[in-house]
Write a protein that holds these residues in place. Structure first.
Motif, PDB file in Angstrom:
ATOM      1  N   ALA A   1      20.621 -34.348 -15.962  1.00 45.27           N
ATOM      2  CA  ALA A   1      20.413 -34.673 -14.554  1.00 45.27           C
ATOM      3  C   ALA A   1      20.732 -33.521 -13.602  1.00 45.27           C
ATOM      4  N   TYR A   2      21.926 -32.977 -13.697  1.00 43.88           N
ATOM      5  CA  TYR A   2      22.400 -32.061 -12.658  1.00 43.88           C
ATOM      6  C   TYR A   2      21.681 -30.705 -12.643  1.00 43.88           C
ATOM      7  N   PRO A   3      21.462 -30.030 -13.784  1.00 40.29           N
ATOM      8  CA  PRO A   3      20.790 -28.732 -13.703  1.00 40.29           C
ATOM      9  C   PRO A   3      19.359 -28.841 -13.188  1.00 40.29           C
ATOM     10  N   ASN A   4      18.740 -30.005 -13.372  1.00 46.77           N
ATOM     11  CA  ASN A   4      17.351 -30.194 -12.961  1.00 46.77           C
ATOM     12  C   ASN A   4      17.209 -30.749 -11.552  1.00 46.77           C
ATOM     13  N   ALA A   5      18.317 -31.102 -10.940  1.00 48.27           N
ATOM     14  CA  ALA A   5      18.267 -31.645  -9.580  1.00 48.27           C
ATOM     15  C   ALA A   5      17.976 -30.524  -8.584  1.00 48.27           C
ATOM     16  N   PRO A   6      17.204 -30.794  -7.537  1.00 43.83           N
ATOM     17  CA  PRO A   6      16.934 -29.770  -6.513  1.00 43.83           C
ATOM     18  C   PRO A   6      18.232 -29.294  -5.862  1.00 43.83           C
ATOM     19  N   LEU A   7      18.222 -28.074  -5.383  1.00 43.13           N
ATOM     20  CA  LEU A   7      19.406 -27.514  -4.734  1.00 43.13           C
ATOM     21  C   LEU A   7      19.869 -28.406  -3.593  1.00 43.13           C
ATOM     22  N   GLU A   8      18.949 -28.917  -2.804  1.00 46.70           N
ATOM     23  CA  GLU A   8      19.317 -29.743  -1.654  1.00 46.70           C
ATOM     24  C   GLU A   8      20.066 -30.999  -2.108  1.00 46.70           C
ATOM     25  N   THR A   9      19.669 -31.556  -3.241  1.00 48.92           N
ATOM     26  CA  THR A   9      20.359 -32.729  -3.779  1.00 48.92           C
ATOM     27  C   THR A   9      21.769 -32.366  -4.212  1.00 48.92           C
ATOM     28  N   ARG A  10      21.898 -31.234  -4.913  1.00 43.54           N
ATOM     29  CA  ARG A  10      23.219 -30.803  -5.369  1.00 43.54           C
ATOM     30  C   ARG A  10      24.104 -30.415  -4.192  1.00 43.54           C
ATOM     31  N   ARG A  11      23.502 -29.840  -3.156  1.00 43.59           N
ATOM     32  CA  ARG A  11      24.268 -29.508  -1.950  1.00 43.59           C
ATOM     33  C   ARG A  11      24.790 -30.785  -1.293  1.00 43.59           C
ATOM     34  N   GLY A  12      23.959 -31.811  -1.255  1.00 45.40           N
ATOM     35  CA  GLY A  12      24.378 -33.085  -0.680  1.00 45.40           C
ATOM     36  C   GLY A  12      25.520 -33.710  -1.451  1.00 45.40           C
ATOM     37  N   ILE A  13      25.460 -33.623  -2.773  1.00 43.03           N
ATOM     38  CA  ILE A  13      26.534 -34.158  -3.611  1.00 43.03           C
ATOM     39  C   ILE A  13      27.836 -33.414  -3.340  1.00 43.03           C
ATOM     40  N   ALA A  14      27.758 -32.083  -3.309  1.00 42.17           N
ATOM     41  CA  ALA A  14      28.960 -31.278  -3.068  1.00 42.17           C
ATOM     42  C   ALA A  14      29.542 -31.561  -1.693  1.00 42.17           C
ATOM     43  N   THR A  15      28.675 -31.741  -0.697  1.00 42.97           N
ATOM     44  CA  THR A  15      29.138 -32.013   0.657  1.00 42.97           C
ATOM     45  C   THR A  15      29.826 -33.364   0.738  1.00 42.97           C
ATOM     46  N   PHE A  16      29.235 -34.359   0.120  1.00 45.11           N
ATOM     47  CA  PHE A  16      29.823 -35.704   0.117  1.00 45.11           C
ATOM     48  C   PHE A  16      31.194 -35.687  -0.558  1.00 45.11           C
ATOM     49  N   ASP A  17      31.270 -35.059  -1.721  1.00 44.51           N
ATOM     50  CA  ASP A  17      32.532 -35.026  -2.460  1.00 44.51           C
ATOM     51  C   ASP A  17      33.588 -34.194  -1.741  1.00 44.51           C
ATOM     52  N   ALA A  18      33.151 -33.149  -1.034  1.00 45.14           N
ATOM     53  CA  ALA A  18      34.096 -32.347  -0.242  1.00 45.14           C
ATOM     54  C   ALA A  18      34.716 -33.188   0.866  1.00 45.14           C
ATOM     55  N   GLY A  19      33.928 -34.112   1.418  1.00 51.29           N
ATOM     56  CA  GLY A  19      34.463 -35.003   2.440  1.00 51.29           C
ATOM     57  C   GLY A  19      35.549 -35.905   1.885  1.00 51.29           C
ATOM     58  N   LEU A  20      35.343 -36.393   0.653  1.00 52.52           N
ATOM     59  CA  LEU A  20      36.341 -37.264   0.026  1.00 52.52           C
ATOM     60  C   LEU A  20      37.649 -36.531  -0.214  1.00 52.52           C
ATOM     61  N   VAL A  21      37.559 -35.337  -0.778  1.00 50.50           N
ATOM     62  CA  VAL A  21      38.789 -34.600  -1.097  1.00 50.50           C
ATOM     63  C   VAL A  21      39.469 -34.110   0.177  1.00 50.50           C
ATOM     64  N   SER A  22      38.695 -33.803   1.217  1.00 53.20           N
ATOM     65  CA  SER A  22      39.269 -33.345   2.480  1.00 53.20           C
ATOM     66  C   SER A  22      40.056 -34.454   3.170  1.00 53.20           C
ATOM     67  N   MET A  23      39.490 -35.650   3.211  1.00 55.17           N
ATOM     68  CA  MET A  23      40.195 -36.762   3.836  1.00 55.17           C
ATOM     69  C   MET A  23      41.479 -37.081   3.081  1.00 55.17           C
ATOM     70  N   GLN A  24      41.392 -37.042   1.764  1.00 56.69           N
ATOM     71  CA  GLN A  24      42.582 -37.316   0.963  1.00 56.69           C
ATOM     72  C   GLN A  24      43.669 -36.265   1.235  1.00 56.69           C
ATOM     73  N   LEU A  25      43.257 -35.004   1.339  1.00 56.22           N
ATOM     74  CA  LEU A  25      44.213 -33.937   1.606  1.00 56.22           C
ATOM     75  C   LEU A  25      44.897 -34.143   2.956  1.00 56.22           C
ATOM     76  N   MET A  26      44.138 -34.540   3.976  1.00 57.71           N
ATOM     77  CA  MET A  26      44.725 -34.709   5.302  1.00 57.71           C
ATOM     78  C   MET A  26      45.725 -35.861   5.343  1.00 57.71           C
ATOM     79  N   LEU A  27      45.448 -36.923   4.601  1.00 54.56           N
ATOM     80  CA  LEU A  27      46.402 -38.039   4.545  1.00 54.56           C
ATOM     81  C   LEU A  27      47.668 -37.649   3.775  1.00 54.56           C
ATOM     82  N   ILE A  28      47.490 -36.894   2.702  1.00 57.22           N
ATOM     83  CA  ILE A  28      48.645 -36.415   1.932  1.00 57.22           C
ATOM     84  C   ILE A  28      49.517 -35.521   2.810  1.00 57.22           C
ATOM     85  N   ALA A  29      48.882 -34.627   3.563  1.00 54.99           N
ATOM     86  CA  ALA A  29      49.623 -33.728   4.445  1.00 54.99           C
ATOM     87  C   ALA A  29      50.415 -34.525   5.475  1.00 54.99           C
ATOM     88  N   LYS A  30      49.785 -35.520   6.068  1.00 56.50           N
ATOM     89  CA  LYS A  30      50.480 -36.331   7.078  1.00 56.50           C
ATOM     90  C   LYS A  30      51.670 -37.045   6.467  1.00 56.50           C
TER      91      LYS A  30
END
Length: 208
Positions: free
Chosen positions: A122-151
């Motif tokens: 699945a992943y190597p054959n996915a268009p770059l835009e799709t993989r970029r969207g996945i990375a962006t979505f997951d970055a949002g999850l880890v970022s929110m978690q980091l901010m709550l941990i920091a607080k």
């Protein structure tokens, strides 16, 4: 240095985006590493964890970033700027991640082979835009978690998307597969954050 919030709801309500930090307050590398380790327990697509972190504490580097980030005060006064980088070629880590899960006893050999086969199909054959969207979505999850941990540990943060991502990538010589997605200023507040309101839940929610 937990603030001992009585419950998770209190922690969520206490977290605010702070833009004035104490420039003399420093958070050590060990503490930041500990927070990042907890943050990466966040979920990600197929557990491929397409996030990377660039922790910037050097004052000259922070000033350099600020030149293409609209001169935001918090960039230079925060203890550190954590750049969350998206790996758009997360499929290179399929074997390492899934075989590690096998070694940990979280999955059996038969099913890990199926997972690896499916992910590699699945992943190597996915268009770059799709993989970029996945990375962006997951970055949002880890970022929110980091901010709550920091607080929870007594620190403050503000996420920033307003920076020239192309200049950032060039300045830090990122490989083309890595894309800067968000900057998180981390430090000790020097002034209270502004309050903010939210749209009524019944205006943005439909039950069916």
């Amino acid at each position: 240095m937990s603030q001992n919030y009585t419950d998770f709801s209190e922690l969520i309500r206490a977290r605010k985006s702070v833009r004035k930090f104490d420039p003399n307050y420093k958070i050590g590398q060990e503490e930041i590493t500990s927070m990042l380790e907890e943050a990466t327990l966040a979920p990600s697509s197929s557990n491929l964890q397409p996030w990377r972190f660039l922790v910037i504490s050097d004052q000259d580097l922070k000033k350099k970033i600020n030149r293409f980030s609209f001169n935001q005060e918090q960039i230079e006064t925060a203890s550190a700027i954590i750049a969350v980088i998206g790996d758009t070629e997360m499929y290179h880590n399929i074997d390492e991640i899934y075989l590690s899960n096998l070694a940990a006893g979280n999955i059996d050999e038969e099913h890990v082979k199926i997972q690896i086969q499916n992910a590699k199909g699945a992943y190597p054959n996915a268009p770059l835009e799709t993989r970029r969207g996945i990375a962006t979505f997951d970055a949002g999850l880890v970022s929110m978690q980091l901010m709550l941990i920091a607080k929870d540990r007594g620190y403050d943060t503000v996420p920033m998307g307003g920076f020239d991502k192309k200049q950032f990538a060039e300045s830090f010589e990122l490989e083309s597969r890595y894309e800067p997605l968000v900057l998180i200023a981390l430090g000790k507040a020097a002034a209270p954050a502004y309050g903010s309101t939210r749209l009524p839940i019944d205006a943005i929610t439909t039950y069916m």
